[in-house]
Design a protein around this motif. Structure first.
Motif, PDB file in Angstrom:
ATOM      1  N   THR A  62       0.912  -1.054   0.022  1.00 48.95           N
ATOM      2  CA  THR A  62       0.076   0.091   0.076  1.00 48.95           C
ATOM      3  C   THR A  62       0.863   1.267  -0.010  1.00 48.95           C
ATOM      4  OG1 THR A  62      -1.638  -1.164   1.201  1.00 48.95           O
ATOM      5  CG2 THR A  62      -1.861   1.300   1.166  1.00 48.95           C
ATOM      6  N   ILE A  63       0.607   2.004  -0.986  1.00 45.97           N
ATOM      7  CA  ILE A  63       1.431   3.406  -1.164  1.00 45.97           C
ATOM      8  C   ILE A  63       0.372   4.635  -0.899  1.00 45.97           C
ATOM      9  CG2 ILE A  63       2.969   4.812  -2.507  1.00 45.97           C
ATOM     10  CD1 ILE A  63       4.149   2.224  -3.506  1.00 45.97           C
ATOM     11  N   ASN A  64       0.508   5.557  -0.202  1.00 49.44           N
ATOM     12  CA  ASN A  64      -0.304   6.703   0.146  1.00 49.44           C
ATOM     13  C   ASN A  64       0.066   7.792  -0.147  1.00 49.44           C
ATOM     14  OD1 ASN A  64      -2.382   4.638   1.031  1.00 49.44           O
ATOM     15  ND2 ASN A  64      -1.412   4.972   2.947  1.00 49.44           N
ATOM     16  N   ASN A  65       1.192   7.935  -0.659  1.00 50.85           N
ATOM     17  CA  ASN A  65       2.107   9.282  -1.241  1.00 50.85           C
ATOM     18  C   ASN A  65       2.960   8.993  -2.254  1.00 50.85           C
ATOM     19  OD1 ASN A  65       3.103  11.817  -1.250  1.00 50.85           O
ATOM     20  ND2 ASN A  65       3.602  11.683   0.795  1.00 50.85           N
ATOM     21  N   VAL A  66       2.466   9.370  -3.434  1.00 53.14           N
ATOM     22  CA  VAL A  66       3.530   8.943  -4.429  1.00 53.14           C
ATOM     23  C   VAL A  66       3.494  10.375  -5.330  1.00 53.14           C
ATOM     24  CG1 VAL A  66       1.470   7.926  -5.689  1.00 53.14           C
ATOM     25  CG2 VAL A  66       3.924   7.616  -6.742  1.00 53.14           C
ATOM     26  N   SER A  67       4.516  11.000  -5.864  1.00 52.68           N
ATOM     27  CA  SER A  67       4.605  12.177  -6.656  1.00 52.68           C
ATOM     28  C   SER A  67       5.063  11.531  -8.247  1.00 52.68           C
ATOM     29  CB  SER A  67       5.492  12.973  -6.194  1.00 52.68           C
ATOM     30  OG  SER A  67       5.011  13.392  -5.104  1.00 52.68           O
ATOM     31  N   PHE A  68       4.478  12.306  -9.209  1.00 56.78           N
ATOM     32  CA  PHE A  68       4.599  12.258 -10.402  1.00 56.78           C
ATOM     33  C   PHE A  68       5.100  13.455 -11.252  1.00 56.78           C
ATOM     34  CE2 PHE A  68       1.519   9.158  -9.222  1.00 56.78           C
ATOM     35  CZ  PHE A  68       1.668   7.963  -9.762  1.00 56.78           C
ATOM     36  N   THR A  69       6.073  13.235 -11.898  1.00 53.81           N
ATOM     37  CA  THR A  69       6.387  14.355 -12.618  1.00 53.81           C
ATOM     38  C   THR A  69       6.486  14.168 -14.066  1.00 53.81           C
ATOM     39  OG1 THR A  69       8.193  15.192 -10.973  1.00 53.81           O
ATOM     40  CG2 THR A  69       8.476  16.087 -13.110  1.00 53.81           C
ATOM     41  N   PHE A  70       5.474  15.175 -14.932  1.00 50.53           N
ATOM     42  CA  PHE A  70       5.133  14.718 -16.274  1.00 50.53           C
ATOM     43  C   PHE A  70       5.944  15.778 -17.054  1.00 50.53           C
ATOM     44  CE2 PHE A  70       1.555  12.755 -14.129  1.00 50.53           C
ATOM     45  CZ  PHE A  70       1.592  11.523 -14.581  1.00 50.53           C
ATOM     46  N   ASP A  71       6.627  15.352 -18.292  1.00 52.39           N
ATOM     47  CA  ASP A  71       7.115  16.193 -19.111  1.00 52.39           C
ATOM     48  C   ASP A  71       5.811  16.747 -19.989  1.00 52.39           C
ATOM     49  OD1 ASP A  71       9.362  16.009 -18.168  1.00 52.39           O
ATOM     50  OD2 ASP A  71      10.400  15.076 -19.969  1.00 52.39           O
ATOM     51  N   VAL A  72       5.566  18.040 -20.320  1.00 52.54           N
ATOM     52  CA  VAL A  72       4.308  18.564 -20.994  1.00 52.54           C
ATOM     53  C   VAL A  72       4.775  18.353 -22.620  1.00 52.54           C
ATOM     54  CG1 VAL A  72       3.115  20.540 -21.632  1.00 52.54           C
ATOM     55  CG2 VAL A  72       3.742  20.191 -19.490  1.00 52.54           C
ATOM     56  N   ILE A  73       3.791  17.792 -23.213  1.00 54.98           N
ATOM     57  CA  ILE A  73       4.091  17.423 -24.571  1.00 54.98           C
ATOM     58  C   ILE A  73       3.566  18.867 -25.462  1.00 54.98           C
ATOM     59  CG2 ILE A  73       3.228  16.040 -26.500  1.00 54.98           C
ATOM     60  CD1 ILE A  73       2.436  13.624 -24.437  1.00 54.98           C
ATOM     61  N   ASN A  74       2.483  19.140 -25.271  1.00 55.49           N
ATOM     62  CA  ASN A  74       2.374  20.616 -25.995  1.00 55.49           C
ATOM     63  C   ASN A  74       2.642  21.735 -25.090  1.00 55.49           C
ATOM     64  OD1 ASN A  74       1.275  22.432 -27.468  1.00 55.49           O
ATOM     65  ND2 ASN A  74      -0.580  21.465 -28.129  1.00 55.49           N
ATOM     66  N   THR A  75       3.379  22.579 -25.336  1.00 57.62           N
ATOM     67  CA  THR A  75       3.713  23.717 -24.248  1.00 57.62           C
ATOM     68  C   THR A  75       2.835  24.669 -24.538  1.00 57.62           C
ATOM     69  OG1 THR A  75       5.284  24.645 -25.902  1.00 57.62           O
ATOM     70  CG2 THR A  75       6.047  23.053 -24.043  1.00 57.62           C
ATOM     71  N   THR A  76       1.795  24.654 -25.362  1.00 60.21           N
ATOM     72  CA  THR A  76       0.878  25.892 -25.673  1.00 60.21           C
ATOM     73  C   THR A  76      -0.496  25.681 -24.841  1.00 60.21           C
ATOM     74  OG1 THR A  76      -0.153  24.883 -27.570  1.00 60.21           O
ATOM     75  CG2 THR A  76       1.844  26.221 -27.946  1.00 60.21           C
ATOM     76  N   LEU A  77      -0.512  24.510 -24.283  1.00 60.22           N
ATOM     77  CA  LEU A  77      -1.813  24.277 -23.397  1.00 60.22           C
ATOM     78  C   LEU A  77      -1.403  24.671 -21.952  1.00 60.22           C
ATOM     79  CD1 LEU A  77      -2.719  20.665 -24.908  1.00 60.22           C
ATOM     80  CD2 LEU A  77      -3.589  23.081 -25.400  1.00 60.22           C
ATOM     81  N   THR A  78      -2.555  24.901 -21.361  1.00 62.26           N
ATOM     82  CA  THR A  78      -2.449  25.656 -20.009  1.00 62.26           C
ATOM     83  C   THR A  78      -3.406  24.701 -19.052  1.00 62.26           C
ATOM     84  OG1 THR A  78      -4.081  27.138 -20.322  1.00 62.26           O
ATOM     85  CG2 THR A  78      -1.801  27.838 -20.801  1.00 62.26           C
ATOM     86  N   ASN A  79      -3.669  25.174 -17.883  1.00 61.05           N
ATOM     87  CA  ASN A  79      -4.571  24.668 -16.883  1.00 61.05           C
ATOM     88  C   ASN A  79      -4.503  23.045 -16.601  1.00 61.05           C
ATOM     89  OD1 ASN A  79      -6.877  24.885 -15.324  1.00 61.05           O
ATOM     90  ND2 ASN A  79      -8.048  23.885 -16.763  1.00 61.05           N
TER      91      ASN A  79
END
Length: 1286
Positions: A893-910
């Motif tokens: 059981t893992i209750n705390n995990v962080s993900f770092t994603f590289d953004v594919i399309n840098t023109t998108l927001t939110n």
């Protein structure tokens, strides 16, 4: 040439004959006729036809002319102009050719011309050479001696069909190349019906038979055209051509001399089946290989090749190899002086041969299940002595007559003993007893293996996929004394374990292996070993092998065309086609003499068939009747909308028909007939045959068959990638296969998981995107944004992801990496924390866990966005999956995990941190942010933190969908607008009588009222639609209704603004009275203002609603964009009107500036260009809807908050602007309001009030003094007209 003379004098002869007849110069008649014409004339007879009271008579004269060119005579007679005047009392009224007589082989044959016939007596007396119809005939076989000829035929018999056979013979030397093809084209193109005479016409013309020299040049070869055939008697008499196939006999070696030609195939009695019974032929093949070129162990290699040869092996359709045995191997003997020829197992030389070439000797061998030692070949060794004694003892006991037994050697392979026996003769029963005696005796001392000479028995002999197959072993020979035993089965020397698909049983001394569903994973060479259970002896074993590998036969794939269609119930022929993959043949059930790999059959539809609604035909595989396909013809007498489609046939609107799949596919295509008269495919369930076979096998998988199955699945998906990615049905089948593998729950090691990822990777490629769009759109056609606690899946995309998650949960405990072109897997063990970067696109950081040694599996997908739709819990269509999709599983059981994603399309927001929730939308699945939070969004990377594990990614959009400022502006502005529009309509109602006096003013205010009404109703429906959207349970019908009225009234708003602009342009250009009348302009305004929007709105809903793509799938009550682009039905008309109105505005401003430039000095204060332009823009911009042009800025990236706020502000307040600039700025409106207020004040003011005013309408009186708007005046008419002031 006598013909011109006879024709030219025909009329004169008749007149002369008449004169001579009356003067009794009968002898002179013949002489004169012969002298004038040069031909011999027979008696000319005259007959009085009718006498009148005026002494005038009609005579009918008959003349006989002997000539060779009848056609030319008839042509010349036709050129005569009748009546032909001879003198004042005689004229010729008609000339007809009645009878034509010619010589044939037996005598004369006399035929009547058109309109004439022989009497019944003449037909009977002289014999008719054609049919007697209505007591007349047209031809007799004689020349009447009494001078009678054909008489006028007054009867009109019914038409008679006559079949004529024409024999055309062309010398080969003069025939052009491809003459038969050219002739066939000419006949097929002949115009029918073709009239020869008034009573004779050709209604049908068929080319039936073509004869040409055969290849040997010794005769003719006559072939029938399509739909024709020779009779069976003719086929038997002349012999069928060597290149003819099937029993239809379409070609013979010769031309019948009796005038017979090919007949219609429907008239030919089917030939009885002539397929002979199979005949077994033994062929002996001798292969000689030089010793110098033979590799080491050549005989063993050759033996393995022969034993592994696939049987049966088809050479032609009628010849196949059913057995192949290696019998004799000859090699140089040890002395080098000759050959030594040894028989293979189960074969032996005859004693005569043995006596001729040497001692009659037979060699044998058996295996001892003990490790081989070279010392066994020592005669003093115990093993040698025991074996030697057993061989000699059993030889004496069982071989009659003189014999010598000899132990040749021991060799490796466990321990193999080679021995021989020599005798004057051998009896097979004695040999069998001799061998089994050795096994029985040595079995008391050593573990020994007895190889049976018989093969395993396999039922059925032809094995197809999914068949139940039984393999029988034993029983062992009685003299082996092997009674209590246990069975062991192997396939390709791999132990077969009993499971759900493989069961073992024993009965009557036999062991049976039953394969419940035989699949390709069961292919191989089977063997059975029966081991003695008697513990008092080391172990006697009985082994039996299959003669050949048991191999799954290729499944026959039958394709029929059509499958199920409607046909018009009229007498006709419907072509039915059926084909099958080689080497199979198909035939139509109940239709003889038609078989092959690709056949066709013309089904006859007659009027009597109309009593039933359906006619069925069955096409089956020859000799394998369990494989068949049915063709159904639905008979109908109704009018069809879709006609003559080669696949789906005929049908009425909304009728469904079933069509065939492409080659190597199974399933069907279902199409419906649309209103345009075309068939449109509704559902395509065609699946690749090889994938369908794997799908069937996946439903019966077990842990034993899984490894081979996954290897085959990976190979199939990679080898058929192009076909798979373009077929939604095949993709669905593969997803179902993966789901079945996941449900199996079998442990998955690295090799098996790689096969799974190879398969799944093909489905995620960019080439498969269109297929997934189709699958996802079908899945979401009726979805509701509800949440469920049960992780069930109702969509193909969710099923695929859930299957991969479940399979990942079955991975073995070891750590490993798998790198495929589209998917990366990493399985790692860790203790407290875990941090890793995968494929430089996703980073994972586990800060805390349960502790202890744990494992985590991370699967990174390169293009899972092709499969999973970007819908979130709000079902927004503006989101985009803007990072890699990563699947994470752990055994803790893992209750705390962080993900770092590289953004594919840098023109998108939110950015939104989301996971795939399988239970969202009632099991369809969607992206959910529950338990996940956004931590950072910097440097084109997004960091998320979640309190659970599953499949994660990030969603981003081209604009921010939730801006509270926009919501506040919209709601306040719409409220103000609606109140303003109500006030506007009240004011218009109060002053309506006063503004109707002037045409321009009247039409302008009609436009204002309709603009206000359209906008007010549109806003009301907008609020209703928003309320429906906010409901938890969506009402699609109510939402579609709201969308329709919002669409209609907003379009009406734009079209009335367009009508208002046109009115202004008309009055600006045409300043004088005249032109269109008020009624005409009013009619144009209402047709344009409501007719155009109504047409557009109805067409939009009619086209999109049947496919359920009218409104947005997100639940919002507005026109769909992603699936059908129905929003264009609003955007295009609106923006087009805005553009046109802008041009009109420029024209109006230009005209105003020109007229003010030449105005009087009193207007000098208003001649300032900037003032005029600003005032015009303020008045006309809301009226022309120009603020809607800001909508273009809201639809294009990047997101600009200022543009959105401006758009919301100006357009939500459009009703307020219409009230101010369209009503209150109108000078006449203010005047009328002031008058109304003054009248009201006068009636209520107190006498002590003085000049003060207590009424609010005083404000309008003050405004009345100003000069607002602009004037369009004409000095010529003396009338000033204003658009805003009138």
């Amino acid at each position: 040439m006598t013909l011109p003379k006879a024709a030219g004098c025909a009329a004169l002869l008749l007149v002369i004959y008449y004169i001579l007849q009356t003067q009794d110069f009968s002898q002179f008649q013949s002489v004169l006729l012969e002298d004038l014409t040069g031909v011999k004339a027979s008696h000319i007879q005259a007959r009085e036809k009718r006498a009148t009271t005026s002494n005038s008579s009609d005579y009918e004269l008959q003349a006989v002319v002997e000539l060779s060119d009848l056609e030319r005579l008839q042509t010349l007679l036709n050129t005569l102009s009748l009546p032909l005047q001879i003198n004042s009392t005689v004229e010729i009224t008609s000339i007809d050719t009645t009878t034509v007589c010619s010589l044939n082989m037996t005598g004369y044959q006399c035929r009547c011309e058109q309109g004439f016939a022989w009497s019944y007596n003449s037909c009977i007396t002289h014999g008719a050479c054609d049919a007697i119809i209505g007591d007349t005939c047209g031809c007799i076989n004689a020349l009447p001696a009494d001078g009678q000829y054909c008489q006028p035929n007054t009867s009109q018999p019914d038409p008679v069909d006559i079949d004529l056979v024409l024999d055309l013979r062309v010398p080969v030397s003069s025939a052009p190349s491809g003459f038969i093809d050219l002739f066939r084209q000419t006949v097929n193109g002949f115009p029918l019906p073709f009239s020869i005479t008034q009573s004779l016409r050709v209604v049908g013309l068929n080319f039936t038979t073509g004869c040409s020299p055969n290849s040997t040049g010794g005769g003719l070869q006559c072939e029938c055209e399509e739909h024709f055939a020779w009779s069976c008697d003719t086929c038997n008499s002349f012999g069928v051509c060597s290149n003819a196939t099937g029993p239809t006999c379409g070609c013979i070696n010769g031309l019948p001399s009796d005038g017979q030609f090919c007949e219609p195939i429907t008239d030919v009695i089917p030939c009885p089946p002539t397929t002979p019974d199979p005949v077994d032929i033994d062929l002996v093949l001798e292969l000689r290989v030089p010793v110098s070129s033979a590799p080491s162990g050549f005989i063993d290699l050759f033996r393995q090749t022969v034993n592994g040869f696939p049987l049966p092996f088809s050479i032609t359709q009628s010849l196949r190899v059913v057995g192949l045995n290696f019998t004799t191997g000859c090699s140089p003997n040890s002395t080098g002086g000759g050959l030594q020829c040894e028989c293979e197992e189960h074969f032996a030389w005859s004693c005569d041969t043995c006596n001729s070439f040497g001692v009659c000797k037979r060699n044998f061998s058996f295996s001892l299940d003990i490790d081989f030692r070279e010392s066994y070949n020592n005669p003093t060794d115990e093993v040698y002595q025991n074996t030697f004694n057993a061989i000699n003892q059993q030889a004496k006991e069982h071989i009659s007559g003189p014999s010598t037994a000899n132990l040749i050697r021991f060799r490796s392979g466990s321990t193999i003993a080679d021995y021989s026996i020599s005798a004057t003769s051998f009896d097979e029963d004695e040999i069998n007893a001799f061998q089994t005696g050795i096994f029985r005796q040595l079995g008391e001392i050593y573990p020994i293996l007895y190889d049976s000479k018989d093969f395993l028995r396999v039922e059925p002999s032809d094995v197809f996929i999914g068949n139940r197959v039984t393999v029988t072993c034993g029983p062992p020979p009685d003299n082996l004394n092997l009674v209590d035993w246990r069975a062991e089965w192997r396939r390709n020397n791999v132990l077969i374990r009993e499971d759900s698909e493989h069961s073992f049983s024993t009965a009557d001394g036999e062991a049976k292996l039953t394969v419940s569903n035989f699949f390709s994973t069961d292919n191989g060479l089977y063997e059975c070993t029966l081991t003695d259970n008697n513990t008092t002896r080391p172990g006697l074993r009985f082994r039996q092998r299959a003669g050949n590998e048991i191999i799954l036969r290729e499944t026959p794939v039958i394709r029929v065309k059509p499958v199920r269609i409607k046909v018009e119930c009229v007498p006709q022929q419907v072509e039915l086609q059926c084909s099958v993959n080689s080497p199979y043949e198909v035939e139509f059930q109940g239709v003889a003499a038609v078989s092959g790999t690709d056949i066709s059959f013309n089904a006859q539809i007659s009027s009597s068939d109309c009593t039933s609604t359906e006619k069925k035909f069955t096409c089956q595989v020859k000799n394998f009747g369990q494989f068949s396909r049915e063709i159904a013809l639905e008979l109908s007498t109704e009018e069809f909308a879709c006609k003559d489609d080669p696949v789906f046939g005929d049908g009425q609107v909304n009728d469904q028909a079933v069509g065939p799949c492409e080659e190597n596919e199974v399933g069907e295509q279902i199409a419906f007939c649309n209103e345009s008269g075309l068939w449109k495919v509704l559902r395509d369930s065609c699946i690749l045959q090889v994938v369908q076979d794997l799908l069937n096998q996946s439903e019966a998988l077990n842990v034993n068959s899984l490894p081979v199955f996954l290897d085959q699945l990976g190979d199939v998906t990679e080898n058929f990638t192009a076909e798979i990615v373009e077929s939604p049905a095949t993709i669905t089948a593969i997803v179902e296969i993966l789901s079945n593998i996941a449900l199996l729950g079998s442990p998955i090691n690295r090799v098996l998981m790689e096969d799974v990822l190879r398969t799944a990777g093909v489905l995620t490629t960019d080439d498969a995107r269109d297929s997934w769009v189709f699958l996802n759109s079908n899945d979401t056609s009726n979805m509701l944004p509800t949440r469920s606690n049960v992780p069930t899946t109702e969509s193909v995309s969710s099923t695929l992801l859930l299957s991969l998650e479940n399979i990942t949960g079955s991975l073995t405990n070891d750590s490993f990496d798998i790198d495929t072109p589209f998917i990366l897997l990493n399985k790692t063990a860790f203790t407290e924390t875990f941090n890793a970067d995968f494929n430089s696109s996703v980073g994972i950081d586990v800060q805390e866990s349960d502790g202890g040694r744990q494992s985590i599996t991370v699967i990174t997908f390169a293009s899972m966005d092709n499969i999973l739709p970007a819908r979130d819990e709000a079902n927004s269509t503006s989101n985009v999956i803007n990072g890699r999709v990563v699947l994470v599983r752990s055994n803790s059981t893992i209750n705390n995990v962080s993900f770092t994603f590289d953004v594919i399309n840098t023109t998108l927001t939110n950015p939104q941190c989301v996971f795939w929730n399988f239970s969202l939308f009632s099991g369809l699945g969607g992206w959910d942010d529950e338990g996940c939070e956004l931590e950072f969004n910097v440097n084109d990377t997004v960091t998320c933190n979640c309190n659970h594990l599953t499949s994660f990614s990030i969603l981003m959009s081209p604009f921010s969908p939730n801006n509270p400022v926009l919501d506040i502006i919209t709601y306040i502005g719409v409220g103000i607008s609606m109140a303003s529009l109500v006030i506007c309509l009240i004011i218009e109602a109060v002053i309506w009588r006063k503004i109707r006096k002037n045409n321009t003013s009247y039409l302008r205010h009609v436009s204002v009222v309709n603009i206000a009404v359209s906008l007010l109703i549109a806003n009301i429906w907008f609020i209703i639609g928003a309320a429906i959207t906010d409901e938890e349970v969506k009402n699609r019908a109510a939402c579609s209704t709201a969308t329709f009225f919002i669409h209609f009234f907003y379009l009406a708003l734009f079209f009335w603004m367009f009508a208002s602009a046109l009115l202004l342009l008309y009055r600006t250009v045409n300043v004088f009275d005249g032109g269109l009348s008020k009624k005409s302009m009013l009619a144009i305004g209402f047709v344009l203002g409501y007719g155009g929007p109504l047409i557009i709105a109805i067409i939009t809903i009619a086209v999109t609603e049947p496919r359920q793509v009218y409104i947005r799938q997100t639940g919002e009550c507005w026109l769909n964009w992603d699936e059908s682009m129905a929003l264009l039905a609003f955007v295009i008309p609106a923006l087009l009107i805005v553009a046109i109105n802008f041009v009109i505005l420029l024209v109006v401003i230009y005209k105003m500036l020109r007229r003010r430039a030449v105005g009087d000095a009193a207007q000098a204060a208003e001649r300032h260009v900037l003032v005029v332009i600003l005032r015009s823009l303020a008045v006309l911009t809301p009226f022309f809807g120009l603020t809607w042009a800001l909508g273009v800025g809201t639809m294009t990236p990047p997101y600009n908050e200022g543009v959105h706020i401006s758009f919301a502000f100006f357009n939500s307040l459009q009703g307020f602007f219409i009230l101010v600039f369209g009503t209150l700025f109108d000078r006449k409106v203010r005047s009328e309001i002031a008058i109304k207020s003054q009248t009201s004040s006068s009636g209520t003011r107190s006498t002590s009030a003085g000049n003060s005013s207590s009424s609010g309408f005083g404000f309008f009186r003050n405004l009345r003094r100003g000069r607002d708007g602009y004037n369009l005046s004409s000095s010529a008419s003396g009338v000033s007209q204003s658009f805003t002031d009138t």
